[in-house]
Structures are given as C-alpha cells and as structure tokens.
Scaffold this active site. Sequence first.
Site, PDB file in Angstrom:
ATOM      1  N   TYR A  70      11.313  24.043  25.808  1.00  0.00           N
ATOM      2  CA  TYR A  70      10.860  25.723  27.338  1.00  0.00           C
ATOM      3  C   TYR A  70       9.962  25.026  27.818  1.00  0.00           C
ATOM      4  O   TYR A  70       8.881  25.423  28.676  1.00  0.00           O
ATOM      5  CB  TYR A  70      10.822  26.510  26.379  1.00  0.00           C
ATOM      6  CG  TYR A  70      12.646  26.805  26.417  1.00  0.00           C
ATOM      7  CD1 TYR A  70      13.193  25.845  26.089  1.00  0.00           C
ATOM      8  CD2 TYR A  70      12.869  28.221  26.951  1.00  0.00           C
ATOM      9  CE1 TYR A  70      14.865  26.596  25.787  1.00  0.00           C
ATOM     10  CE2 TYR A  70      14.380  28.057  26.676  1.00  0.00           C
ATOM     11  CZ  TYR A  70      15.101  27.948  26.233  1.00  0.00           C
ATOM     12  OH  TYR A  70      15.978  28.291  26.457  1.00  0.00           O
ATOM     13  N   LYS A 115      18.784  16.825  16.056  1.00  0.00           N
ATOM     14  CA  LYS A 115      19.131  15.398  16.596  1.00  0.00           C
ATOM     15  C   LYS A 115      18.455  14.261  15.811  1.00  0.00           C
ATOM     16  O   LYS A 115      17.709  13.929  16.880  1.00  0.00           O
ATOM     17  CB  LYS A 115      19.384  15.669  18.058  1.00  0.00           C
ATOM     18  CG  LYS A 115      20.251  14.755  18.605  1.00  0.00           C
ATOM     19  CD  LYS A 115      21.747  14.884  18.132  1.00  0.00           C
ATOM     20  CE  LYS A 115      22.813  13.829  18.947  1.00  0.00           C
ATOM     21  NZ  LYS A 115      24.018  13.847  18.747  1.00  0.00           N
ATOM     22  N   ASP A 133      25.112  18.740  17.153  1.00  0.00           N
ATOM     23  CA  ASP A 133      26.375  19.032  17.648  1.00  0.00           C
ATOM     24  C   ASP A 133      27.724  19.003  16.345  1.00  0.00           C
ATOM     25  O   ASP A 133      28.504  19.792  16.449  1.00  0.00           O
ATOM     26  CB  ASP A 133      27.103  17.305  18.379  1.00  0.00           C
ATOM     27  CG  ASP A 133      26.211  16.238  17.077  1.00  0.00           C
ATOM     28  OD1 ASP A 133      25.733  16.482  16.019  1.00  0.00           O
ATOM     29  OD2 ASP A 133      26.832  14.722  17.596  1.00  0.00           O
ATOM     30  N   ASP A 152      18.872  28.246  21.397  1.00  0.00           N
ATOM     31  CA  ASP A 152      19.661  29.009  22.078  1.00  0.00           C
ATOM     32  C   ASP A 152      21.087  29.099  22.709  1.00  0.00           C
ATOM     33  O   ASP A 152      21.749  29.771  22.619  1.00  0.00           O
ATOM     34  CB  ASP A 152      18.682  28.680  24.088  1.00  0.00           C
ATOM     35  CG  ASP A 152      18.843  29.913  24.804  1.00  0.00           C
ATOM     36  OD1 ASP A 152      18.971  30.951  24.524  1.00  0.00           O
ATOM     37  OD2 ASP A 152      19.217  28.939  26.054  1.00  0.00           O
ATOM     38  N   ASP A 205      24.351  31.982  20.771  1.00  0.00           N
ATOM     39  CA  ASP A 205      25.484  32.287  21.625  1.00  0.00           C
ATOM     40  C   ASP A 205      26.598  32.092  21.038  1.00  0.00           C
ATOM     41  O   ASP A 205      27.530  32.852  21.440  1.00  0.00           O
ATOM     42  CB  ASP A 205      25.190  32.003  23.472  1.00  0.00           C
ATOM     43  CG  ASP A 205      24.640  32.926  24.037  1.00  0.00           C
ATOM     44  OD1 ASP A 205      23.169  33.571  23.862  1.00  0.00           O
ATOM     45  OD2 ASP A 205      24.420  32.716  25.317  1.00  0.00           O
TER      46      ASP A 205
HETATM   47  C1  IPM Z   1      17.575  34.115  25.496  1.00  0.00           C
HETATM   48  C2  IPM Z   1      17.538  33.313  27.025  1.00  0.00           C
HETATM   49  C3  IPM Z   1      16.133  33.151  27.878  1.00  0.00           C
HETATM   50  C4  IPM Z   1      15.731  32.238  26.743  1.00  0.00           C
HETATM   51  C5  IPM Z   1      15.978  32.588  28.970  1.00  0.00           C
HETATM   52  C6  IPM Z   1      16.447  34.114  29.881  1.00  0.00           C
HETATM   53  C7  IPM Z   1      14.686  32.796  29.516  1.00  0.00           C
HETATM   54  O1  IPM Z   1      18.668  32.730  27.552  1.00  0.00           O
HETATM   55  O2  IPM Z   1      16.474  34.502  24.953  1.00  0.00           O
HETATM   56  O3  IPM Z   1      18.407  33.703  24.761  1.00  0.00           O
HETATM   57  O4  IPM Z   1      16.309  31.252  27.700  1.00  0.00           O
HETATM   58  O5  IPM Z   1      14.740  32.120  25.539  1.00  0.00           O
HETATM   59 MN    MN Z   2      20.384  32.625  25.233  1.00  0.00          MN
END
Ligand code: IPM
Ligand code: MN
Length: 360
Positions: A142, A193, A225, A249, A253
């Site tokens: 990032y 990884k 993975d 990240d 999710d």
């Molecule tokens: C998160 C989001 C952010 C990230 C984006 C919006 C910059 O996806 O907080 O998970 O990738 O960190």
């Molecule tokens: Mn995210």
Amino acid sequence: MATWRIAVLPGDGIGQEVTPQAVRVLDVVGKATGVGFEFEQALVGGAAIDAHGVPLPEATLTLCRQSQAILFGAVGGPQWDSVGQEVRPERGLLAIRKELDLFANLRPAKCFPMLVDASPLKAAVVGGTDIMVIRELTGGLYYGEPRGVERFADGSARAVNTMVYTTREIERVARVGFEVARKRRKRLASVDKSNVLIVSQVWRDVVTALAKEYPDVALEHVLVDNCAMALVQRPTQFDTIVTENTFGDILSDEAAILAGSMGMLPSASLGGSVGLYEPVHGTAPDIAGQGVANPIAAILSAGMLLRYSLNLVQDADRVDAAVMRVLESGLRTRDIAGGGRAAGTREMGDAIVKALEARY
Ligand code: IPM
Ligand code: MN
Ligand code: NAD
C-alpha cells in the site's frame, strides 16, 4: 466526568447512512453514564473532493489529531473512479492511517449463533467461528516505494508497487498479535507467502523470534493461499490471525462471510495516540441511498471505540449485548434476512438504541 471529542467522518455512500446510527449509540452511552461526547463532523473521501478538491482536507486531519477517537464510515464510489490514483477518495483514508501511525487493524469476525443461517456457507462449517484478524495497516504494498507508472509512446506501460517491510514494522504488529492472542484462546496464526516472497521470509523470521517472549501462545505459520482455503473449510481452527496489509485486506473480506455479511464486521485501527473505528465494508454503491444498509458493523465499531480508546469496557459490552438482543428478537436487515422481512438502516438503529437504553 470526562468529555471526549470524537471526530465523525461519514465519508461517502452508505458511510453516510450507517455512521449516524453509530453516533446515536454513543449518545445513549453518554446520556446514561454522564460521559460527555463532543461529536465533530468533517469531510473525507469523495465528499471532500467535491467540496475542496482533495480527499483529506487539512482541517479534517487536524480535527482527527485533536480528537480522542475517530468514527469513520467509508469512502469511494464510481463517481470518483476516473480521478487520478493519488487523489482518489481512498487516498484520504490511507493518509489518515499513515499520518496517525495506525499500524494495527483489529477485525473481529464472529459468527453469532442466531446468524448461522445468514452465511451462504453451511451452518456446520461457520457455527462457533470467532476469529480476530490483525491486519498490518501502514506498510507493505500500500505504501512501498518505488511506486508509479511509466507510459511509453506505443501506448504500453510499466507499473510498479513495492512490498516492503522492516523488522521494526513486522515486530510491532506481531507483538499486538501475540498480546491479543494471549487474551483470547492463545493461538496465533501468522499468515505469509514465505515460499515465494523474500518479504514474507523476513516476516516469518521476525515472528518466530518474537514467539520466544510468548511461550504460552501457540504459534503456527500459514501460507496465505492455504489460509484463504482453510477459512471457508474449517474456520473454527483459527483464533487470532496476524498478517501483512494486502493479505489482511483480502482475508478479512472473506472472513466477513463467516459472520454472515460485510455489514456485520467492525474494526479498530490502533497504534498511534488516536484510534480509528470503521466498518470493514465500503460505500456499497449498489445499495447506497436506499436506507437498507446494515448499520451493525458501524455500531459494533462504536463499541470497539468505547473499549479500546476510552476504556469503557462495560459500556462496550452493553453495546455488543444490545446488538445480540436485537438479532435474537429476529430483526434483520436485508443482507442477513435470507429473503425474509427486512428492516431498514434506521429501523435497525432504533431497535439497537432501545435495547441499549434498556441495559442501563
Ligand atoms: C479496507 C478498504 C481500504 C483498504 C480501501 C478503501 C483503501 O478496502 O479498509 O479494507 O484497502 O485498506
Ligand atoms: Mn478492504
Ligand atoms: P463494499 O464493501 O462497499 O460492498 C461489497 C458488497 O457488500 C456489496 O454488495 C454491498 O452492497 C455489500 N455491503 C457492504 N456493506 C454493507 C452493509 N453495511 N449492509 C449491507 N450490505 C453491505 O465493497 P465494493 O463494492 O468493492 O467497494 C465499493 C467502494 O467502497 C469502492 O470505491 C471501494 O474503494 C470503497 N471501499 C471503501 C472502504 C473504506 O472506506 N474503508 C472499504 C472497502 C471498500
């Protein structure tokens, strides 16, 4: 009684719909306990681009620095997809994280018993899931240099992002991992990884060395993975996970689906002197403006704010309990209703506020 200034940054899309519900919850806590909250709202993301041409106005960053904690919604949306990479709405959030040194991002993914059927995964798989994902938040791909794109006359391009970590950056977030695991079920999975990436080899070495200070925590190293697979195959094998920025990240999710929906996952970003609290989800352009977003991730984030920034542990427990109570009563927003009757954002907020008031 103390008075705390809370910076409220709703951002864009459903950030503007769910954040007010989290503020209402803090308001209840303030009224019931006598703790004073001063909520100061500021622009960030696309809303700030539209008003001031930048995703993080100086005034917003100053307010964040001068506050006890930050309640954040979400930023981004298709309206701003064509602006340059360096001025996108998302840059505003990335800049706050970096400026405030919020290197440890706690993302709890819990499958509440009454929601086992809300997940598209089988109840037998997700039942009992209780994972704390700790995502490194201020390093890696990032922020790494060099970064950028070279464009050539023939229309082709060469683009670079750099994954870089120092020993210090790895050690400080790994330490958070061990400390958090110690207060939970004492199991830490460090995800990397290292079979491919040099950065991950160093990551693994640093974590392994640090483990000597935590003999009571069982450490395992898991390749990313394989972790992605294991999370949906046998999520209950995980307790605490620590991993670098990009892996965290993506995996968080995925973990949201163990909890039933993106609308259920809160987070706390810690490390510097001011903590930031935000749902893991984004601005949900597909449902924004309809008043149907699930405010629970935002409300649980407010609970984490009480717990981690203000040390109001009992009040944080009350917020969590109020959410549980309302879910037990059967109320559901659309994302977790499984096709049944669905409440809107406001109705869910009303119910949680009422349940919270009843706990004082
Ligand atoms: C998160 C989001 C952010 C990230 C984006 C919006 C910059 O996806 O907080 O998970 O990738 O960190
Ligand atoms: Mn995210
Ligand atoms: P998203 O998290 O916004 O949405 C993914 C899916 O989950 C959508 O179907 C959405 O409707 C659903 N969802 C998310 N939150 C929900 C809620 N509270 N209630 C009900 N359903 C919910 O991810 P995306 O669509 O990939 O991203 C949209 C925008 O948000 C992008 O611009 C992205 O950069 C941004 N984003 C911001 C943040 C942040 O500010 N922290 C986080 C992730 C994405």
